[in-house]
Design an enzyme around this catalytic site. Structure first.
Site, short mmCIF file in Angstrom:
data_model
loop_
_atom_site.label_atom_id
_atom_site.label_comp_id
_atom_site.label_asym_id
_atom_site.label_seq_id
_atom_site.Cartn_x
_atom_site.Cartn_y
_atom_site.Cartn_z
N SER A 1 37.73 50.73 40.65
CA SER A 1 37.71 50.66 38.77
C SER A 1 37.86 50.82 37.77
O SER A 1 39.04 51.26 37.35
CB SER A 1 36.84 49.15 37.72
OG SER A 1 37.38 48.77 37.21
N LYS B 1 28.17 38.86 36.23
CA LYS B 1 29.31 37.48 35.19
C LYS B 1 29.03 36.45 35.04
O LYS B 1 29.20 35.36 34.03
CB LYS B 1 30.73 37.75 36.26
CG LYS B 1 31.66 38.71 36.97
CD LYS B 1 32.29 38.23 38.52
CE LYS B 1 32.97 39.14 38.43
NZ LYS B 1 33.93 39.17 39.16
N ASN C 1 34.58 37.88 33.43
CA ASN C 1 34.71 39.29 34.36
C ASN C 1 34.85 40.33 32.93
O ASN C 1 34.83 41.57 33.22
CB ASN C 1 34.81 39.54 35.03
CG ASN C 1 36.87 39.68 35.27
OD1 ASN C 1 37.26 38.65 34.13
ND2 ASN C 1 37.63 40.07 35.97
N ASP D 1 39.13 37.46 37.01
CA ASP D 1 39.50 37.58 38.48
C ASP D 1 40.56 36.29 38.90
O ASP D 1 41.17 37.02 40.24
CB ASP D 1 38.21 36.84 38.83
CG ASP D 1 37.39 38.70 38.90
OD1 ASP D 1 37.56 39.84 38.91
OD2 ASP D 1 35.88 38.55 38.41
N GLY E 1 30.48 34.57 40.56
CA GLY E 1 31.99 34.77 39.56
C GLY E 1 33.02 34.93 39.90
O GLY E 1 33.99 34.44 39.69
N ALA E 2 33.60 35.67 41.25
CA ALA E 2 34.78 36.22 41.60
C ALA E 2 35.32 34.30 42.45
O ALA E 2 36.34 34.39 42.00
CB ALA E 2 35.07 37.31 42.27
N TYR F 1 36.92 45.51 48.33
CA TYR F 1 38.19 46.49 48.83
C TYR F 1 37.54 47.96 49.16
O TYR F 1 38.27 48.25 49.02
CB TYR F 1 38.73 46.30 47.64
CG TYR F 1 37.69 46.92 46.53
CD1 TYR F 1 37.18 48.49 45.98
CD2 TYR F 1 37.93 46.11 45.46
CE1 TYR F 1 36.85 48.21 44.56
CE2 TYR F 1 37.32 45.79 44.46
CZ TYR F 1 36.65 47.46 43.74
OH TYR F 1 35.71 47.53 42.79
N GLY G 1 40.59 43.14 49.32
CA GLY G 1 40.02 42.74 48.01
C GLY G 1 41.58 44.08 46.60
O GLY G 1 41.24 43.32 45.49
#
Length: 295
Positions: free
Chosen positions: A23, A72, A93, A115, A142-143, A242, A264
């Site tokens: 990120s 989250k 998020n 997300d 959360g995702a 990812y 991802g």
């Protein structure tokens, strides 16, 4: 990378574990491209330290912070306001330190969820029209919640959610109820231990997503799917992980003959670009970001 000055503004990323994250690379490329004197840093924050960490956004006059596992679904407790979509998802998020009319941060924090939008924008970018499709989704975190709710709102016809019967299973049942009561999508909650049912639903589905942490460190050597026979060659296969770029589950799908397999990275990119626009008010060149990140 941006030149850090006495005027540089800070965006955080609060999660645990987090040292694997891409990120900050994504955010800082975008801030540099857009000419913003802003930088993102990652902080290892779990539920026990989350309240103090969120208060630091106010105290340090940060622009805000991205929020990831395991925070989250609990960070809303420490915010003044939550966006409607995030409220429906029950997961946040992105926390934004809202600004006043002069552009100064106010200390009033608002939560968003980018997300789900990021996941489905990534699918759309691949030329896939998902409206009317049947989906199998593993996970209720959360995702997963964001993907499920956004997909249902945007036209997924049928959603089969699977999860182990842990403390989050009841959350999955709540997601299903929310979707069935607020969208045209037909959603069902299932036990991930029922492998016969999982295989049956994956054979019927158009799109599959594993939205759990299985596949990333320290679970990089395992998969929620027992073997490649669960996959159908024309199934669209997605993973929210990812790092690594190719999980065990993705390798299984490839072995089964699947050709549309996505990690991802796209979700990470597009949810980040949406968040960046919330922090700075600026959109970012998508093709530039894809080239720089190797997506």
């Amino acid at each position: 990378m941006p030149n850090i000055t006495g005027h540089t503004e800070l965006v955080g990323l609060m999660a645990y574990p987090i040292r694997h994250t891409q990120s900050p690379t994504t955010h800082n490329l975008a801030y540099d491209k857009n000419g913003d004197d802003v930088i993102q840093l990652a902080f290892e924050v779990d539920n026990d330290s989350l309240e103090a960490a969120v208060n630091s956004i106010r105290a340090l006059k940060m622009l805000g912070s991205n929020i990831s596992m395991p925070n989250k679904t609990v960070v809303h407790k420490y915010l003044e306001e939550v966006d409607e979509a995030a409220r429906l998802c029950g997961a946040i998020n992105t926390v934004v330190n809202t600004r006043d009319e002069n552009g100064q941060v106010t200390g009033k924090l608002k939560g968003y969820n980018t997300d789900g939008m990021g996941y489905w924008q990534g699918i759309t970018e691949e030329g896939i029209d998902f409206k009317g499709m049947k989906m199998v989704l593993i996970g209720t975190g959360g995702a997963a919640t964001a993907i499920a709710v956004r997909g249902a709102l945007d036209g997924i016809a049928e959603l089969q959610i699977f999860n182990i019967r842990d403390k989050f299973y009841a959350r999955g049942e709540e997601i299903v109820e929310t979707i069935n009561n607020n969208t045209e999508c037909k959603a069902t909650m299932n036990d991930l231990a029922d492998l016969d049912l999982l295989k049956e639903k994956m054979q019927e589905a158009d799109i599959f997503c594993d939205a759990t942490g299985v596949g990333m460190h320290p679970l990089e050597d395992i998969s929620n799917i027992p073997d490649p026979s669960f996959f159908r060659p024309d199934l669209i296969v997605t993973d929210t992980v990812y790092a690594p770029r190719e999980t065990v589950m993705m390798k299984q799908a490839k072995e089964a003959g699947c050709t549309k397999i996505y990690n991802g990275m796209s979700m990470m990119l597009f949810q980040a670009l949406i968040a960046i626009e919330l922090y700075t008010g600026k959109s970012t060149d998508v093709e530039y970001m894809k080239e720089k990140l190797g997506i």
